[in-house]
Design a protein around this motif. Structure first.
Motif, PDB file in Angstrom:
ATOM      1  N   LEU B 152       0.859  -1.190   0.000  1.00 32.88           N
ATOM      2  CA  LEU B 152       0.000   0.000   0.000  1.00 32.88           C
ATOM      3  C   LEU B 152       0.892   1.235   0.000  1.00 32.88           C
ATOM      4  O   LEU B 152       1.842   1.300   0.772  1.00 32.88           O
ATOM      5  N   PRO B 153       0.593   2.221  -0.869  1.00 32.34           N
ATOM      6  CA  PRO B 153       1.319   3.495  -0.726  1.00 32.34           C
ATOM      7  C   PRO B 153       0.948   4.100   0.616  1.00 32.34           C
ATOM      8  O   PRO B 153      -0.139   3.847   1.133  1.00 32.34           O
ATOM      9  N   ASP B 154       1.858   4.883   1.177  1.00 32.97           N
ATOM     10  CA  ASP B 154       1.629   5.490   2.484  1.00 32.97           C
ATOM     11  C   ASP B 154       0.666   6.675   2.336  1.00 32.97           C
ATOM     12  O   ASP B 154       0.985   7.632   1.640  1.00 32.97           O
ATOM     13  N   PRO B 155      -0.506   6.616   2.978  1.00 34.29           N
ATOM     14  CA  PRO B 155      -1.461   7.730   2.830  1.00 34.29           C
ATOM     15  C   PRO B 155      -0.919   9.049   3.368  1.00 34.29           C
ATOM     16  O   PRO B 155      -1.415  10.114   2.985  1.00 34.29           O
ATOM     17  N   ALA B 156       0.116   8.988   4.222  1.00 30.51           N
ATOM     18  CA  ALA B 156       0.707  10.241   4.695  1.00 30.51           C
ATOM     19  C   ALA B 156       1.505  10.895   3.577  1.00 30.51           C
ATOM     20  O   ALA B 156       1.773  12.087   3.603  1.00 30.51           O
ATOM     21  N   GLN B 157       1.930  10.112   2.593  1.00 34.67           N
ATOM     22  CA  GLN B 157       2.754  10.666   1.509  1.00 34.67           C
ATOM     23  C   GLN B 157       1.992  10.831   0.210  1.00 34.67           C
ATOM     24  O   GLN B 157       2.431  11.553  -0.675  1.00 34.67           O
ATOM     25  N   SER B 158       0.902  10.089   0.034  1.00 34.58           N
ATOM     26  CA  SER B 158       0.139  10.192  -1.199  1.00 34.58           C
ATOM     27  C   SER B 158      -1.272  10.653  -0.867  1.00 34.58           C
ATOM     28  O   SER B 158      -2.025   9.939  -0.189  1.00 34.58           O
ATOM     29  N   GLY B 159      -1.631  11.841  -1.331  1.00 35.96           N
ATOM     30  CA  GLY B 159      -2.938  12.406  -1.047  1.00 35.96           C
ATOM     31  C   GLY B 159      -4.061  11.520  -1.572  1.00 35.96           C
ATOM     32  O   GLY B 159      -5.086  11.333  -0.919  1.00 35.96           O
ATOM     33  N   ALA B 160      -3.834  10.945  -2.762  1.00 33.12           N
ATOM     34  CA  ALA B 160      -4.874  10.116  -3.367  1.00 33.12           C
ATOM     35  C   ALA B 160      -5.102   8.855  -2.533  1.00 33.12           C
ATOM     36  O   ALA B 160      -6.240   8.433  -2.315  1.00 33.12           O
ATOM     37  N   THR B 161      -4.028   8.248  -2.045  1.00 31.77           N
ATOM     38  CA  THR B 161      -4.175   7.067  -1.209  1.00 31.77           C
ATOM     39  C   THR B 161      -4.911   7.412   0.077  1.00 31.77           C
ATOM     40  O   THR B 161      -5.735   6.634   0.561  1.00 31.77           O
ATOM     41  N   VAL B 300     -13.748  14.552   5.860  1.00 26.52           N
ATOM     42  CA  VAL B 300     -12.602  13.655   5.752  1.00 26.52           C
ATOM     43  C   VAL B 300     -11.305  14.369   6.118  1.00 26.52           C
ATOM     44  O   VAL B 300     -10.485  13.864   6.885  1.00 26.52           O
ATOM     45  N   TYR B 301     -11.122  15.591   5.581  1.00 24.88           N
ATOM     46  CA  TYR B 301      -9.862  16.284   5.869  1.00 24.88           C
ATOM     47  C   TYR B 301      -9.837  16.857   7.274  1.00 24.88           C
ATOM     48  O   TYR B 301      -8.780  17.049   7.857  1.00 24.88           O
ATOM     49  N   GLY B 302     -11.037  17.076   7.837  1.00 27.28           N
ATOM     50  CA  GLY B 302     -11.093  17.505   9.224  1.00 27.28           C
ATOM     51  C   GLY B 302     -10.537  16.437  10.158  1.00 27.28           C
ATOM     52  O   GLY B 302      -9.988  16.733  11.216  1.00 27.28           O
ATOM     53  N   LYS B 303     -10.693  15.169   9.757  1.00 22.53           N
ATOM     54  CA  LYS B 303     -10.246  14.060  10.611  1.00 22.53           C
ATOM     55  C   LYS B 303      -8.936  13.455  10.098  1.00 22.53           C
ATOM     56  O   LYS B 303      -8.623  12.306  10.384  1.00 22.53           O
ATOM     57  N   ARG B 304      -8.174  14.235   9.333  1.00 25.55           N
ATOM     58  CA  ARG B 304      -7.030  13.669   8.632  1.00 25.55           C
ATOM     59  C   ARG B 304      -6.014  13.037   9.592  1.00 25.55           C
ATOM     60  O   ARG B 304      -5.605  11.879   9.421  1.00 25.55           O
ATOM     61  N   ALA B 305      -5.639  13.809  10.624  1.00 20.09           N
ATOM     62  CA  ALA B 305      -4.615  13.313  11.540  1.00 20.09           C
ATOM     63  C   ALA B 305      -5.069  12.018  12.213  1.00 20.09           C
ATOM     64  O   ALA B 305      -4.298  11.056  12.330  1.00 20.09           O
ATOM     65  N   GLU B 306      -6.347  11.993  12.599  1.00 21.96           N
ATOM     66  CA  GLU B 306      -6.904  10.803  13.243  1.00 21.96           C
ATOM     67  C   GLU B 306      -6.836   9.592  12.322  1.00 21.96           C
ATOM     68  O   GLU B 306      -6.415   8.498  12.722  1.00 21.96           O
ATOM     69  N   THR B 307      -7.273   9.803  11.047  1.00 23.32           N
ATOM     70  CA  THR B 307      -7.286   8.715  10.082  1.00 23.32           C
ATOM     71  C   THR B 307      -5.873   8.179   9.861  1.00 23.32           C
ATOM     72  O   THR B 307      -5.658   6.956   9.847  1.00 23.32           O
ATOM     73  N   LEU B 308      -4.925   9.103   9.710  1.00 25.02           N
ATOM     74  CA  LEU B 308      -3.540   8.665   9.474  1.00 25.02           C
ATOM     75  C   LEU B 308      -3.011   7.879  10.666  1.00 25.02           C
ATOM     76  O   LEU B 308      -2.278   6.886  10.505  1.00 25.02           O
ATOM     77  N   GLU B 309      -3.405   8.314  11.871  1.00 26.04           N
ATOM     78  CA  GLU B 309      -2.920   7.642  13.064  1.00 26.04           C
ATOM     79  C   GLU B 309      -3.482   6.222  13.159  1.00 26.04           C
ATOM     80  O   GLU B 309      -2.746   5.270  13.450  1.00 26.04           O
ATOM     81  N   ALA B 312      -1.691   4.136  10.636  1.00 30.27           N
ATOM     82  CA  ALA B 312      -0.330   3.799  11.064  1.00 30.27           C
ATOM     83  C   ALA B 312      -0.352   2.717  12.135  1.00 30.27           C
ATOM     84  O   ALA B 312       0.459   1.783  12.119  1.00 30.27           O
ATOM     85  N   LYS B 313      -1.322   2.809  13.062  1.00 28.09           N
ATOM     86  CA  LYS B 313      -1.416   1.801  14.126  1.00 28.09           C
ATOM     87  C   LYS B 313      -1.774   0.451  13.555  1.00 28.09           C
ATOM     88  O   LYS B 313      -1.245  -0.584  13.971  1.00 28.09           O
ATOM     89  N   THR B 314      -2.696   0.455  12.566  1.00 26.88           N
ATOM     90  CA  THR B 314      -3.131  -0.805  11.961  1.00 26.88           C
ATOM     91  C   THR B 314      -1.943  -1.542  11.349  1.00 26.88           C
ATOM     92  O   THR B 314      -1.836  -2.761  11.452  1.00 26.88           O
TER      93      THR B 314
END
Lengths: 559, 317
Positions: B152-161, B300-309, B312-314
């Motif tokens: 999987l591309p890293d969603p922190a690095q790829s906006g589309a992902t 979606v972008y309001g919760k961006r940090a949460e989603t990325l976290e 990352a944990k998963t």
């Protein structure tokens, strides 16, 4: 030994050095510092000072990343020393068969851009990679681990130690050890008690460089570390600068943490160097008789060959194999091999030749400027009689710890101010400034080490006979440090030619360099084309300095 | 030594004059270099207006704009993430402009201040030589046949992902990602980094590959197939916008017009991106052929940090 110092005013050497350092290092660093303090600096506002500090330093993972960074630096330094010091000592004191060839082969790993080498290792060691295609097994578990990261980074950095230590030991020579032998010391004792301690400046300087290179390197930890769950400061800094919303103040603050780590290493090195004198160059020519290896001949050749194979041949072959492959999925079969990627480069259909000439001229200019500035700064720090030498010395080590991306941001902040009447920004000069800033520590460290070994009486004698400070510097001191200085300028040329991280951000519109060209090919999935460009670059950057040096008749002193 | 100094100075001056030629329009773009090169050449041939481009990833382009903010250089920005267009609009940095050529651009690909240059979609990029069964759905990649074989591309690095992860986790929770992680899927850098191991065969498929890069690879003869799951995917429109500090706004508007013209959109389609205009044909699946997952960008972008976290944990080791 106490140094006899005549009191006098500032010499032009020192003024030149200080001015150059301010322009190349202090200006961008000042703006990084300001950015860390004033979050809205980019928009020309000094509002809300220090408001970003707690957020950046409050990151729960910061301590872990800082410790990982230190660990990585220490391990790369240790392994580099383990590989390079024995090779360098053998090379310096014994008649090693094929010595020039080994020097050349150990130069090449330094010419291979780290991100390319890492990609080459991934393509070789991953499942179904080149190793698996040829021999049926893979080493992915090793590669994507902390030992794997240390291994790949060490192969890239050990030449720094090898060249510095072999040159220093050669300069120290065996004369001092011979004296010890006369007084009854065994060969081992003479080496451990005399030769190695006298070679401390070169060793300490090169290990410091390796440490700084390791904690500042982005490509390898980013590509291998994430899979191993190993995060370092540089990857966190890069994320802040590449991930919308951009966090420039956060990146600046984390960079200052990195700078402090590097500074701690620098202070350690300085403490080692100032505890005693290492002056061995008295002006009399050194007798360069080297010993025969005798029955150790074959084992020594095997040792050199093994390191050369792993560090040079394997990555080069991986790069070449990828460059010659029509498709990556086609693998290593004859029907899949062809020169199409190389013809695309040489026919310039993709702008490759322009990128090559841009980077080669920039590399050359950066080598000249940092060489001159480095020698002047090292002189000012080691030999000049003035206050504030420590400050100058500190400035010369700063860029070593600054990630390329942060230097780039600092340069934009500094040089894109609307009130500046002329600016290098958006011209290739900004790339030159970036390279000079990032690479200045190399010539400074090498020259400083060399100056530490030159007795003060040589310059004093020249001055007594009426030479001006500049003349004494040019006619007496410069020739003595020239071998070290040239070696470091060669490294500057190599690294500047392929510098990626800062180039990606500050390259003026419409200009591409070798590294941004390669990176764009990778980004768009043309790995073969990128690797072909990398191979051509490695050939040129290795061959060009050799040709220049042999034309100058100085090959023997460097290689 | 003074000689060398002089020579360095001369070299520097030569370099300076080479780089100082000023363009009429300066474009910063996160798109492929070949695309902007062709668009610039076509535009200059048609109008005589010079274009200079700076090309990097969305992140690096934005970092440069942030650092330049006191004295900005860019006239036209083409990002790979619509999020930047909304954010720039909120900051009041954009010039409202509706190109006459945007008439056939669907409404969801344009706003008052931004219009898509082209569109990419996220897909499964699968290597048919991998010895795995051809996947049809995202969930297939969590099956035992793909054990340890998915990137999987890293969603922190790829906006589309990131948008794909947000859309899928929003629609069906994190279950699929838990299964992927349990099945040994790994997170690997940005898009190209995730694709390369699939080409060589170290992995069998990319979960959420940017389609045009894989399609270009396939066109070059790589063993790769691009699969759009029936259950739906997300698209990544590439917004094009004119910055309000631009001193060349008329030329900038002409450039936007050109990109949306028949000739410009044909160049976009030639790079295997979907054209922004619905009336321009391309030799690849188009938006109408795909099921697009609903995505409330604000939320979606309001919760961006949460989603990325959570992501990352998963996938944490």
């Amino acid at each position: 030994m106490a140094r006899a110092r005549a009191s006098e005013g500032l010499s032009p050497t020192v003024i030149l050095a200080a001015g150059g350092l301010v322009l190349v290092v202090a200006v961008p660093f000042l703006f990084i510092l300001l950015q860390a303090v004033f979050p809205a600096l980019g928009r020309g506002s000094l509002a809300a000072p220090f408001s970003a500090v707690s957020g950046a330093l409050g990151d729960a993972r910061l301590l872990g990343m800082a410790l990982n960074t230190l660990l990585l630096g220490a391990l790369v330094v240790a392994l580099s020393a383990l590989i390079a010091v024995p090779l360098a000592v053998l090379r310096a004191l014994f008649r090693v068969p094929g010595a020039l060839l080994w020097d050349l082969l150990f130069l090449i790993p330094f010419m291979i851009p780290p991100y390319i080498a890492t990609l080459g290792w991934i393509m070789t060691l991953q499942p179904k990679g080149y190793l698996a295609q040829l021999l049926g097994f893979d080493l992915a578990a090793f590669l994507f681990s902390v030992p794997g990261i240390v291994f790949v980074m060490t192969l890239n950095t050990f030449p720094v130690v090898y060249f510095a230590v072999s040159r220093t030991v050669e300069t120290v020579g065996s004369r001092y050890a011979d004296v010890a032998r006369v007084f009854g010391a065994g060969p081992a004792r003479a080496f451990w008690r005399i030769t190695l301690p006298l070679s401390t400046p070169g060793l300490a300087a090169s290990l410091l460089l390796v440490f700084a290179m390791a904690i500042e390197e982005y490509g390898t930890p980013a590509a291998l570390g994430r899979r191993a769950g190993f995060d370092v400061l540089v990857t966190a800094i890069d994320l802040r600068v590449s991930d919308w919303p951009i966090d420039l103040p956060g990146a600046a603050i984390l960079s200052l943490v990195l700078v402090m780590l590097s500074f701690a290493a620098f202070l350690l090195q300085r403490w080692i160097l100032t505890r005693r004198s290492f002056q061995t160059t008295t002006g009399k020519p050194q007798e360069s008789a080297k010993r025969e290896l005798g029955r150790w001949r074959l084992p020594v050749i095997a040792l050199f060959a093994t390191v050369a194979f792993v560090a040079t041949a394997l990555p080069l072959l991986a790069i070449l194999a990828t460059a010659l492959s029509r498709t990556i999925s086609g693998g290593l079969v004859w029907s899949n091999l062809g020169l199409s990627n190389f013809t695309a480069i040489l026919s310039d259909s993709t702008g490759a030749l322009r990128a090559l000439s841009t980077s080669l001229s920039l590399g050359l200019a950066a080598a000249l400027i940092t060489g001159i500035l480095g020698a002047l700064s090292a002189y000012a720090v080691v030999k000049a009689k003035m206050r504030g030498r420590g400050l100058l010395d500190g400035l010369t080590i700063l860029p070593n710890a600054l990630p390329g991306i942060v230097v780039a941001v600092g340069l934009i902040l500094a040089w894109n101010q609307p009130w500046l009447p002329v600016t290098p920004y958006n011209t290739v000069l900004i790339l030159l400034l970036a390279y000079c800033c990032i690479l200045l520590p190399q010539p400074v460290r090498y020259s400083t080490a060399a100056f530490h070994q030159i007795g003060d009486n040589l310059e004093a004698a020249a001055r007594v006979f009426g030479a001006s400070p500049l003349t004494a510097f040019r006619r007496i001191l410069l020739p003595l440090i020239l071998p070290s200085l040239l070696a470091s300028m060669l490294l500057v040329f190599a690294v500047a030619t392929r510098e990626l991280v800062a180039s990606v951000v500050v390259a003026p519109v419409g200009v591409s360099t070798i590294s941004t060209y390669i990176w764009r090919q990778f980004e768009q999935g043309s790995v073969g084309l990128g690797m072909a460009m990398a191979f051509v670059t490695i050939l040129i950057t290795t061959a060009l300095p050799l040709i220049v040096l042999s034309l100058m008749g100085r090959r023997g002193s460097l290689l | 030594m003074l000689n060398s100094l002089l020579r360095a100075g001369v070299a520097a001056a030569a370099l300076f004059s080479a780089g100082a030629a000023l363009a009429d329009v300066t474009v910063y773009t996160a798109g492929p270099a070949s695309l902007i090169d062709k668009l610039a050449a076509g535009f200059t041939a048609e109008t005589g207006i010079k274009v200079e481009a700076f090309q990097a990833t969305t992140g690096k382009v934005m970092a440069r704009i942030e650092a330049e903010a006191a004295n900005p250089v860019v006239d036209v920005l083409i990002s790979a993430s619509w999020d930047t267009a909304s954010d720039f609009d909120k900051r009041g940095w954009l010039v409202p402009y509706t190109s006459p050529n945007a008439a056939n651009v669907p409404d969801f690909l344009k706003t008052e201040t931004a219009v898509a240059q082209g569109v990419s979609a996220l897909a499964i990029a699968w290597n048919p030589a991998s010895g795995t069964p051809k996947p049809a759905e995202w969930a297939d990649l969590a099956k035992p046949e793909y054990k340890d074989l998915v990137n999987l591309p890293d969603p922190a690095q790829s906006g589309a992902t990131f948008e794909l992860v947000a859309a899928l986790s929003g629609a069906q929770g994190w279950g699929l990602f838990d299964e992927l992680a349990a099945n040994g899927a790994s997170v690997a850098g940005a898009n190209a980094e995730a694709l390369n191991p699939v080409l060589q065969g170290a992995k069998a498929a990319v979960f959420g590959a940017v389609d045009y890069i894989s399609l270009n690879g396939k066109a070059k003869g790589e063993s790769i197939e691009v699969i759009f799951p029936q259950s739906g995917t997300v698209i990544a429109p590439r917004p094009m916008m004119i910055l309000n500090w631009s001193k060349q706004q008329d030329d900038a508007k002409k450039f936007v017009d050109y990109v949306l013209s028949d000739a410009g959109q044909a160049i976009v389609a030639g790079e295997n991106l979907m054209p922004a205009r619905s009336d321009v044909k391309a030799d690849r699946p188009l938006i109408a052929d795909l099921k697009i997952l609903p995505l409330d960008a604000e939320a979606v972008y309001g919760k961006r940090a949460e989603t990325l976290e959570t992501f990352a944990k998963t996938f944490a080791k």
